[in-house]
Design an enzyme around this catalytic site. Structure first.
Site, PDB file in Angstrom:
ATOM      1  N   ASP A  25      25.688  39.434  33.749  1.00  0.00           N
ATOM      2  CA  ASP A  25      24.509  39.023  33.828  1.00  0.00           C
ATOM      3  C   ASP A  25      23.277  40.228  33.223  1.00  0.00           C
ATOM      4  O   ASP A  25      23.674  41.599  33.046  1.00  0.00           O
ATOM      5  CB  ASP A  25      23.525  39.376  35.468  1.00  0.00           C
ATOM      6  CG  ASP A  25      22.547  37.895  35.731  1.00  0.00           C
ATOM      7  OD1 ASP A  25      21.760  37.994  34.670  1.00  0.00           O
ATOM      8  OD2 ASP A  25      21.728  38.144  36.721  1.00  0.00           O
ATOM      9  N   ASP A 140      20.760  34.230  29.393  1.00  0.00           N
ATOM     10  CA  ASP A 140      21.437  35.426  30.122  1.00  0.00           C
ATOM     11  C   ASP A 140      21.721  36.236  30.898  1.00  0.00           C
ATOM     12  O   ASP A 140      22.539  36.985  31.339  1.00  0.00           O
ATOM     13  CB  ASP A 140      19.410  36.496  30.426  1.00  0.00           C
ATOM     14  CG  ASP A 140      18.940  35.515  31.806  1.00  0.00           C
ATOM     15  OD1 ASP A 140      19.830  35.038  31.902  1.00  0.00           O
ATOM     16  OD2 ASP A 140      18.646  36.290  32.886  1.00  0.00           O
ATOM     17  N   GLU A 141      22.893  35.405  30.425  1.00  0.00           N
ATOM     18  CA  GLU A 141      24.289  34.920  31.819  1.00  0.00           C
ATOM     19  C   GLU A 141      25.495  34.418  30.608  1.00  0.00           C
ATOM     20  O   GLU A 141      25.034  33.497  30.032  1.00  0.00           O
ATOM     21  CB  GLU A 141      24.145  34.882  32.719  1.00  0.00           C
ATOM     22  CG  GLU A 141      23.755  33.683  32.985  1.00  0.00           C
ATOM     23  CD  GLU A 141      23.572  33.563  34.908  1.00  0.00           C
ATOM     24  OE1 GLU A 141      24.703  33.416  35.437  1.00  0.00           O
ATOM     25  OE2 GLU A 141      22.097  32.730  35.160  1.00  0.00           O
TER      26      GLU A 141
END
Length: 398
Positions: A25, A140-141
Site C-alpha cells: 500500500d 495505490d495498492e
C-alpha cells in the site's frame, strides 16, 4: 480455548505457513506525489481535493504561493491528506468545508490524477521486475504472491520497498502473511514506510486486539451493528458463535465474519482479471447549467471521453457500449447508453457516442455530476490515439 474463550487452534487449521502473500500500500499516495513536486510542503498539513481554482502560483522570486483551506468555498471532498493533516481528523471523502473547520491553515492542492496514474504505473512496473505474480487492486495498492521466490520473506519485502522508492521516490508499507485478508490488515499497522511480517501464531497478539473495522469487508454499517451486539474488537468477533452471527447478518456474511475473525482467507492472488467496464466521472464545484455553462460542460465531456479512450488503449481494450451518467442538482441520477456497430478505443468515437446519449436526456436542469463509461469490452490488438481537434461542442440546450 483460552481464558477469554478464544479457540487458538482454529487459527492453525486453515492457515498454511508456507503461503506468503504480500499487500503493498503506497503511503498517502496522492499527497506524496504532490510533495515530490512541492518538497517545501513536507512536514506540513496538506489536503488534496477537487480540481478548482487553487492551483499554486509561482512568484517572481521563484517561490510558490499556495491556497489555504480556510479560503475554500464549495462542496468538494477530500481526496487524501498528508499524515500531518490526518491528525486533525481529516480523512478521504470528508467535505472540504468540514476539513477547513478542522485545520484551516492546511495547504489546499487540486487533485492531479494524470500524475497519480503515472506514478502508479511506475511502482507496479518496479515490483513486476522482482515478481510478475501481482494482483492489481487499485491505483495505490497491489497483492503479491511470494510463494515461488527463494529469498527469505524479510529480504524480499525490503527489495520490493527499495525498488518502489528507487523508481518513484515514494515510500510504501507492506504486510506479509499467509493470506490476502491478513496482509491487508498488516500493511496498515506500521504506516508510513512500514513492514509487518505475521505468522499464524501472531494473530492473537497482533490482530485480535484491533477494532473490527480493520477487516476489509466490514464497513461502517456492519461496524455499528456489531457494536450494538457488544462486538467491537476482532477478538470479540472471533469469540462469537457462527450461528449467532448468521442470525444477525445472514448465512453467508455471518459465516464470512467468523472466518475473517480467525484470519482465514483462501482467496488466491489473481494475476489476470478482465475488467467489465472503464469509467470516468467528475462532480462539479458548483452546479452547471446546460445552456449558460455550455462551453465548460463541453470541455469536461471532451476530457472525460479522452481519459476513457486513453484508459482503453493503455489496457488493450475496445468498447462496444458507451454510457453517460448525469446527476442533477436535486441529486436525481440517470444514465443512457448506446451500442456501437463495432468496438472502439477512439476518443472521437467515444465522444460522438456520448453525444448521442446526451440527446436522449433532458438538459433543462442544472447538473452536479457528469460521467462517461465504456463497457462490453473486447481485446484490441491495435489501438490508435486520436485527436479531439475537429470535435464539436456538447449537444446542450439551445
Amino acid at each position: 480455548m483460552d481464558a477469554q474463550g478464544l479457540d487458538k487452534n482454529r487459527i492453525d487449521e486453515r492457515l498454511p505457513g508456507y503461503r506468503r502473500i504480500a499487500h503493498l500500500d503506497m503511503d498517502a499516495f496522492y499527497a506524496s506525489v504532490e510533495l515530490l513536486r512541492y518538497p517545501e510542503l513536507c512536514g506540513l498539513p496538506v489536503v488534496i481535493g477537487g480540481s478548482g481554482d487553487w492551483q499554486p502560483e509561482i512568484h517572481k522570486d521563484g517561490s510558490w504561493h499556495f491556497s489555504r483551506l480556510r479560503n475554500y468555498a464549495g462542496r468538494g471532498v477530500v481526496t487524501t491528506a498528508t499524515y500531518e493533516a490526518r491528525v486533525f481528523g481529516v480523512f478521504s471523502g470528508m467535505g472540504l468545508m468540514k476539513a477547513a473547520q478542522l485545520t484551516p491553515d492546511a495547504i489546499l492542492l487540486p487533485a492531479d490524477f494524470r500524475a497519480y496514474r503515472h506514478y502508479s504505473r511506475l511502482f507496479k512496473a518496479a515490483v513486476a521486475e522482482i515478481t510478475p505474480q501481482i494482483e492489481d487492486h487499485g491505483i495505490d495498492e497491489i497483492y503479491i504472491d511470494l510463494c515461488g521466490l527463494t529469498d527469505d520473506t524479510l529480504t524480499l519485502a525490503r527489495r520490493i520497498k527499495q525498488a518502489v522508492r528507487e523508481s518513484t521516490g515514494l515510500s510504501c508499507s507492506i504486510g506479509v502473511t499467509p493470506n490476502k485478508l491478513l496482509s491487508k490488515i498488516c500493511s496498515d499497522l506500521e504506516k508510513p514506510d512500514g513492514l509487518t511480517i505475521l505468522d499464524p501464531e501472531d494473530i492473537p497478539n497482533r490482530i485480535w486486539p484491533l477494532p473490527v473495522r480493520k477487516i476489509s469487508g466490514i464497513g461502517p454499517k456492519a461496524t455499528q451493528k456489531l457494536a450494538a451486539l457488544g462486538i467491537t474488537t476482532i477478538a470479540d468477533l472471533a469469540r462469537a458463535e457462527t450461528a449467532f452471527l448468521q442470525t444477525h447478518f445472514g448465512s453467508s456474511y455471518g459465516h464470512w465474519l467468523h472466518e475473517a475473525a480467525h484470519g482465514i482467507d483462501d482467496r488466491p492472488v489473481v494475476t489476470e482479471s478482465e475488467p467489465k467496464s472503464l469509467s470516468r466521472e467528475t462532480t462539479f464545484e458548483r452546479d452547471l447549467h446546460p445552456r449558460h455553462d455550455r462551453h465548460i460542460l463541453s470541455k469536461i465531456l471532451t476530457g472525460l471521453c479522452t481519459d476513457v479512450a486513453n484508459d482503453l488503449q493503455r489496457k488493450g481494450y475496445a468498447s462496444r457500449t458507451i454510457s453517460i451518467k448525469l446527476r442533477y442538482d436535486d441529486f436525481r441520477t440517470i444514465s443512457r447508453n448506446i451500442t456501437l456497430s463495432s468496438p472502439t478505443a477512439d476518443a472521437v468515437a467515444v465522444r460522438r457516442a456520448a453525444e448521442e446519449c446526451l440527446r436522449r436526456v433532458s438538459l433543462k436542469q442544472k447538473l452536479r455530476l457528469l460521467g462517461v463509461r465504456a463497457s462490453t469490452l473486447s481485446a484490441a490488438n491495435t489501438l490508435r490515439n486520436s485527436s479531439m481537434s475537429h470535435q464539436g461542442e456538447l449537444p446542450l440546450a439551445e
